[in-house]
Write a protein that holds these residues in place. Structure first.
Motif, PDB file in Angstrom:
ATOM      1  N   GLN A  94       5.906  -2.530  -9.166  1.00 28.42           N
ATOM      2  CA  GLN A  94       5.619  -3.563  -8.235  1.00 28.42           C
ATOM      3  C   GLN A  94       4.712  -2.903  -7.229  1.00 28.42           C
ATOM      4  OE1 GLN A  94       9.325  -4.150  -6.576  1.00 28.42           O
ATOM      5  NE2 GLN A  94      10.117  -5.564  -8.094  1.00 28.42           N
ATOM      6  N   LEU A  95       4.343  -1.608  -7.013  1.00 29.92           N
ATOM      7  CA  LEU A  95       3.346  -1.165  -5.793  1.00 29.92           C
ATOM      8  C   LEU A  95       2.316  -0.683  -6.272  1.00 29.92           C
ATOM      9  CD1 LEU A  95       6.267   1.143  -3.645  1.00 29.92           C
ATOM     10  CD2 LEU A  95       5.315  -1.554  -3.490  1.00 29.92           C
ATOM     11  N   THR A  96       2.054  -0.169  -7.649  1.00 27.36           N
ATOM     12  CA  THR A  96       1.072   0.350  -8.094  1.00 27.36           C
ATOM     13  C   THR A  96      -0.081  -0.673  -7.848  1.00 27.36           C
ATOM     14  OG1 THR A  96       2.027   1.871  -9.717  1.00 27.36           O
ATOM     15  CG2 THR A  96      -0.130   1.185 -10.252  1.00 27.36           C
ATOM     16  N   PRO A  97      -0.291  -2.001  -8.400  1.00 28.34           N
ATOM     17  CA  PRO A  97      -1.066  -2.768  -8.120  1.00 28.34           C
ATOM     18  C   PRO A  97      -1.622  -3.084  -6.831  1.00 28.34           C
ATOM     19  CG  PRO A  97       0.462  -3.800  -9.700  1.00 28.34           C
ATOM     20  CD  PRO A  97       0.861  -2.691  -9.076  1.00 28.34           C
ATOM     21  N   LEU A  98      -0.809  -2.755  -5.785  1.00 25.84           N
ATOM     22  CA  LEU A  98      -1.189  -2.948  -4.289  1.00 25.84           C
ATOM     23  C   LEU A  98      -1.650  -1.645  -3.913  1.00 25.84           C
ATOM     24  CD1 LEU A  98       2.181  -4.490  -3.200  1.00 25.84           C
ATOM     25  CD2 LEU A  98      -0.089  -5.697  -4.063  1.00 25.84           C
ATOM     26  N   ALA A  99      -1.786  -0.591  -4.694  1.00 19.66           N
ATOM     27  CA  ALA A  99      -2.249   0.809  -4.213  1.00 19.66           C
ATOM     28  C   ALA A  99      -3.969   0.578  -4.209  1.00 19.66           C
ATOM     29  CB  ALA A  99      -1.957   1.969  -4.868  1.00 19.66           C
ATOM     30  N   SER A 100      -4.619   0.778  -2.977  1.00 22.56           N
ATOM     31  CA  SER A 100      -6.046   0.610  -2.957  1.00 22.56           C
ATOM     32  C   SER A 100      -6.834   1.829  -3.038  1.00 22.56           C
ATOM     33  CB  SER A 100      -6.504  -0.025  -1.731  1.00 22.56           C
ATOM     34  OG  SER A 100      -5.968   0.377  -0.751  1.00 22.56           O
ATOM     35  N   THR A 101      -6.044   3.011  -2.600  1.00 16.66           N
ATOM     36  CA  THR A 101      -6.646   4.499  -2.660  1.00 16.66           C
ATOM     37  C   THR A 101      -6.552   5.028  -4.035  1.00 16.66           C
ATOM     38  OG1 THR A 101      -4.559   5.310  -2.359  1.00 16.66           O
ATOM     39  CG2 THR A 101      -5.815   5.012  -0.335  1.00 16.66           C
ATOM     40  N   LYS A 102      -7.732   5.894  -4.143  1.00 19.80           N
ATOM     41  CA  LYS A 102      -7.727   6.582  -5.375  1.00 19.80           C
ATOM     42  C   LYS A 102      -6.839   7.687  -5.679  1.00 19.80           C
ATOM     43  CE  LYS A 102     -12.900   6.526  -5.471  1.00 19.80           C
ATOM     44  NZ  LYS A 102     -14.045   7.378  -5.743  1.00 19.80           N
ATOM     45  N   ILE A 111       2.197   8.279  -0.982  1.00 22.50           N
ATOM     46  CA  ILE A 111       1.491   7.466  -0.024  1.00 22.50           C
ATOM     47  C   ILE A 111       2.422   6.121   0.273  1.00 22.50           C
ATOM     48  CG2 ILE A 111      -0.655   8.147  -1.365  1.00 22.50           C
ATOM     49  CD1 ILE A 111      -0.346   5.506  -2.568  1.00 22.50           C
ATOM     50  N   ASP A 112       1.814   5.628   1.187  1.00 25.28           N
ATOM     51  CA  ASP A 112       2.442   4.539   1.738  1.00 25.28           C
ATOM     52  C   ASP A 112       1.806   3.219   1.456  1.00 25.28           C
ATOM     53  OD1 ASP A 112       4.139   6.032   3.473  1.00 25.28           O
ATOM     54  OD2 ASP A 112       2.791   6.140   5.206  1.00 25.28           O
ATOM     55  N   ILE A 113       2.488   2.199   1.121  1.00 21.90           N
ATOM     56  CA  ILE A 113       1.768   0.941   0.726  1.00 21.90           C
ATOM     57  C   ILE A 113       2.368  -0.052   1.669  1.00 21.90           C
ATOM     58  CG2 ILE A 113       1.726  -0.717  -0.888  1.00 21.90           C
ATOM     59  CD1 ILE A 113       0.750   1.986  -1.991  1.00 21.90           C
ATOM     60  N   LEU A 114       1.485  -0.818   2.388  1.00 25.22           N
ATOM     61  CA  LEU A 114       1.699  -1.894   3.374  1.00 25.22           C
ATOM     62  C   LEU A 114       1.812  -3.272   2.673  1.00 25.22           C
ATOM     63  CD1 LEU A 114       1.849  -2.421   6.524  1.00 25.22           C
ATOM     64  CD2 LEU A 114      -0.434  -2.835   6.160  1.00 25.22           C
ATOM     65  N   ILE A 115       2.766  -3.644   2.835  1.00 22.30           N
ATOM     66  CA  ILE A 115       3.047  -5.072   2.333  1.00 22.30           C
ATOM     67  C   ILE A 115       3.309  -6.260   3.164  1.00 22.30           C
ATOM     68  CG2 ILE A 115       4.666  -6.491   0.926  1.00 22.30           C
ATOM     69  CD1 ILE A 115       5.629  -4.086  -0.418  1.00 22.30           C
ATOM     70  N   GLU A 116       2.315  -7.255   3.312  1.00 30.57           N
ATOM     71  CA  GLU A 116       2.261  -8.174   4.323  1.00 30.57           C
ATOM     72  C   GLU A 116       3.210  -9.264   3.672  1.00 30.57           C
ATOM     73  OE1 GLU A 116       0.688  -8.474   7.191  1.00 30.57           O
ATOM     74  OE2 GLU A 116      -0.579  -6.611   6.711  1.00 30.57           O
ATOM     75  N   PRO A 129       4.755  -6.568   8.696  1.00 31.57           N
ATOM     76  CA  PRO A 129       4.373  -5.875   7.631  1.00 31.57           C
ATOM     77  C   PRO A 129       5.547  -4.890   7.234  1.00 31.57           C
ATOM     78  CG  PRO A 129       2.719  -6.256   8.747  1.00 31.57           C
ATOM     79  CD  PRO A 129       3.845  -6.483   9.812  1.00 31.57           C
ATOM     80  N   GLU A 130       5.874  -4.638   5.889  1.00 35.44           N
ATOM     81  CA  GLU A 130       6.882  -3.491   5.304  1.00 35.44           C
ATOM     82  C   GLU A 130       5.994  -2.654   4.672  1.00 35.44           C
ATOM     83  OE1 GLU A 130      10.835  -3.256   2.497  1.00 35.44           O
ATOM     84  OE2 GLU A 130       9.671  -5.242   2.629  1.00 35.44           O
ATOM     85  N   VAL A 131       6.562  -1.195   5.058  1.00 34.74           N
ATOM     86  CA  VAL A 131       5.925  -0.209   4.498  1.00 34.74           C
ATOM     87  C   VAL A 131       6.805   0.472   3.257  1.00 34.74           C
ATOM     88  CG1 VAL A 131       4.924   2.181   4.874  1.00 34.74           C
ATOM     89  CG2 VAL A 131       4.691   0.496   6.755  1.00 34.74           C
ATOM     90  N   LYS A 132       6.226   0.706   2.217  1.00 32.82           N
ATOM     91  CA  LYS A 132       7.124   1.172   1.109  1.00 32.82           C
ATOM     92  C   LYS A 132       6.445   2.296   0.638  1.00 32.82           C
ATOM     93  CE  LYS A 132       9.456  -2.714  -0.394  1.00 32.82           C
ATOM     94  NZ  LYS A 132       9.946  -3.526  -1.690  1.00 32.82           N
ATOM     95  N   LYS A 133       7.129   3.447   0.070  1.00 30.75           N
ATOM     96  CA  LYS A 133       6.663   4.557  -0.472  1.00 30.75           C
ATOM     97  C   LYS A 133       6.420   4.623  -1.977  1.00 30.75           C
ATOM     98  CE  LYS A 133       7.297   6.614   3.673  1.00 30.75           C
ATOM     99  NZ  LYS A 133       6.183   7.112   4.412  1.00 30.75           N
ATOM    100  N   LEU A 134       5.484   5.095  -2.375  1.00 27.53           N
ATOM    101  CA  LEU A 134       4.928   5.347  -3.823  1.00 27.53           C
ATOM    102  C   LEU A 134       4.557   6.836  -4.142  1.00 27.53           C
ATOM    103  CD1 LEU A 134       4.583   3.977  -6.682  1.00 27.53           C
ATOM    104  CD2 LEU A 134       2.390   3.342  -5.640  1.00 27.53           C
ATOM    105  N   GLY A 264     -11.489   6.897 -16.300  1.00 26.45           N
ATOM    106  CA  GLY A 264     -11.685   6.081 -15.110  1.00 26.45           C
ATOM    107  C   GLY A 264     -10.742   6.354 -14.041  1.00 26.45           C
ATOM    108  N   HIS A 265     -10.642   5.499 -12.777  1.00 22.72           N
ATOM    109  CA  HIS A 265      -9.985   6.034 -11.856  1.00 22.72           C
ATOM    110  C   HIS A 265      -8.560   5.171 -11.790  1.00 22.72           C
ATOM    111  CE1 HIS A 265     -13.330   7.839  -9.573  1.00 22.72           C
ATOM    112  NE2 HIS A 265     -13.976   7.058 -10.019  1.00 22.72           N
ATOM    113  N   GLY A 266      -8.270   4.339 -12.626  1.00 27.43           N
ATOM    114  CA  GLY A 266      -7.129   3.828 -13.094  1.00 27.43           C
ATOM    115  C   GLY A 266      -6.846   2.473 -11.774  1.00 27.43           C
ATOM    116  N   LYS A 267      -8.239   1.925 -11.831  1.00 26.00           N
ATOM    117  CA  LYS A 267      -8.102   0.570 -10.982  1.00 26.00           C
ATOM    118  C   LYS A 267      -8.512  -0.523 -11.901  1.00 26.00           C
ATOM    119  CE  LYS A 267      -7.386   0.093  -7.358  1.00 26.00           C
ATOM    120  NZ  LYS A 267      -6.364  -0.158  -6.519  1.00 26.00           N
TER     121      LYS A 267
END
Length: 283
Positions: A94-102, A111-116, A129-134, A264-267
């Motif tokens: 669920q969180l991997t597609p929302l991760a914007s960092t490399k 890392i922290d994932i911010l969910i609006e 917003p909710e912050v989840k850990k990945l 690649g960078h996995g994005k």
């Protein structure tokens, strides 16, 4: 790509700027050979390399019985020692597609994932917003799962489904012809089929369930998300995924040799549908 053709096949990806040094190739070959013997794999493959800010991840997988459902994945950061890649978790998927960092290159990094939430509501009723850990190791496992599920490819006929349901390499596969290689439907996804059997049955007049049990690439959306290139000598076909930049599939025509690799960078390129169809009309 299979370990037996690792050293020679890496030249194929070099045409697109993705290469491994001679030292890396030799160390990688030897370590994968040891990994295969220790785990009694029937075959082992080098999956590719995901770039990180500090260290890169080398990915490999092997299987003992089922060529599609029995795959076991490993990762390494030095091409020598390999660790078992865990199964992707629900939270990671669920969180991997929302991760914007490399990727950093540290499997233990969190890392922290911010969910609006409820962005469509009026400001006074919106939730905070909710912050989840990945964990990066879970993110790595999910990324590999997404790439394999969406763009891992084999030529039609390369895999064979036995009557007992086990999927094996087709020993009678002799490779695609030049004419067949120009058609995107001659290639199939290596994943549990998402289309109904009748869908594939109606698209081919020469349908054979033993080799046509997988989804063909011509059903992918949007049309044009794959790039096909035939070499000038017409001895090899190369497929590139536009959804996952860095993924390359190759197949030597009239030869059973084929494989894929990812650098690649996995994005994932989520803007691809808009890039392929920049103009549209409203009726």
């Amino acid at each position: 790509m299979e370990i037996e053709s690792l050293l020679s096949s890496l030249e194929t990806s070099g045409h697109f700027g993705h290469i491994l040094s001679i030292e890396e190739s030799q160390v990688l070959y030897n370590s994968l050979l040891i990994l295969q013997n220790e785990n009694h794999f029937r075959k082992i493959y080098f999956w590719g390399k995901i770039f990180g800010c500090e260290k890169d991840y080398y990915i490999a997988f092997g299987y003992t019985k089922d060529a599609m459902l029995g795959r076991i994945y490993y990762y390494s950061m030095n091409c020598k020692t390999w660790g078992l890649l865990p199964q992707p978790t629900k939270n990671g998927m669920q969180l991997t597609p929302l991760a914007s960092t490399k990727f950093i290159g540290d499997p233990t990094m969190v890392i922290d994932i911010l969910i609006e939430k409820d962005e469509t509501l009026i400001p006074s009723k919106r939730k905070q917003p909710e912050v989840k850990k990945l964990k990066e190791e879970d993110r790595l496992a999910s990324t590999v799962h997404f790439i394999m599920n969406e763009v891992s490819v084999v030529p039609r006929g390369a895999l064979f489904k036995r009557p007992d349901g086990v999927i094996v390499d087709n020993i009678s596969f002799e490779g695609l012809s030049t004419l067949d290689a120009r058609e995107i439907k001659s290639f199939q996804h290596v994943r549990v089929p998402t289309q109904k059997i009748n869908t594939n049955l109606l698209t081919r007049h020469d349908y054979n369930y033993a080799i046509d049990f997988l989804d063909p690439l011509d059903l992918d959306i949007p049309e044009g998300c794959w790039m096909i290139q035939i070499t000038p000598a017409e001895d090899m076909v190369i497929l590139k995924s536009l959804y996952w930049p860095g993924f390359i599939f190759y197949h030597y025509l009239r030869n059973p040799k084929h494989g894929f690799i990812y650098f690649g960078h996995g994005k994932k390129s989520m803007d691809l549908p808009f890039m392929l169809c920049p103009f549209f009309t409203i009726n």
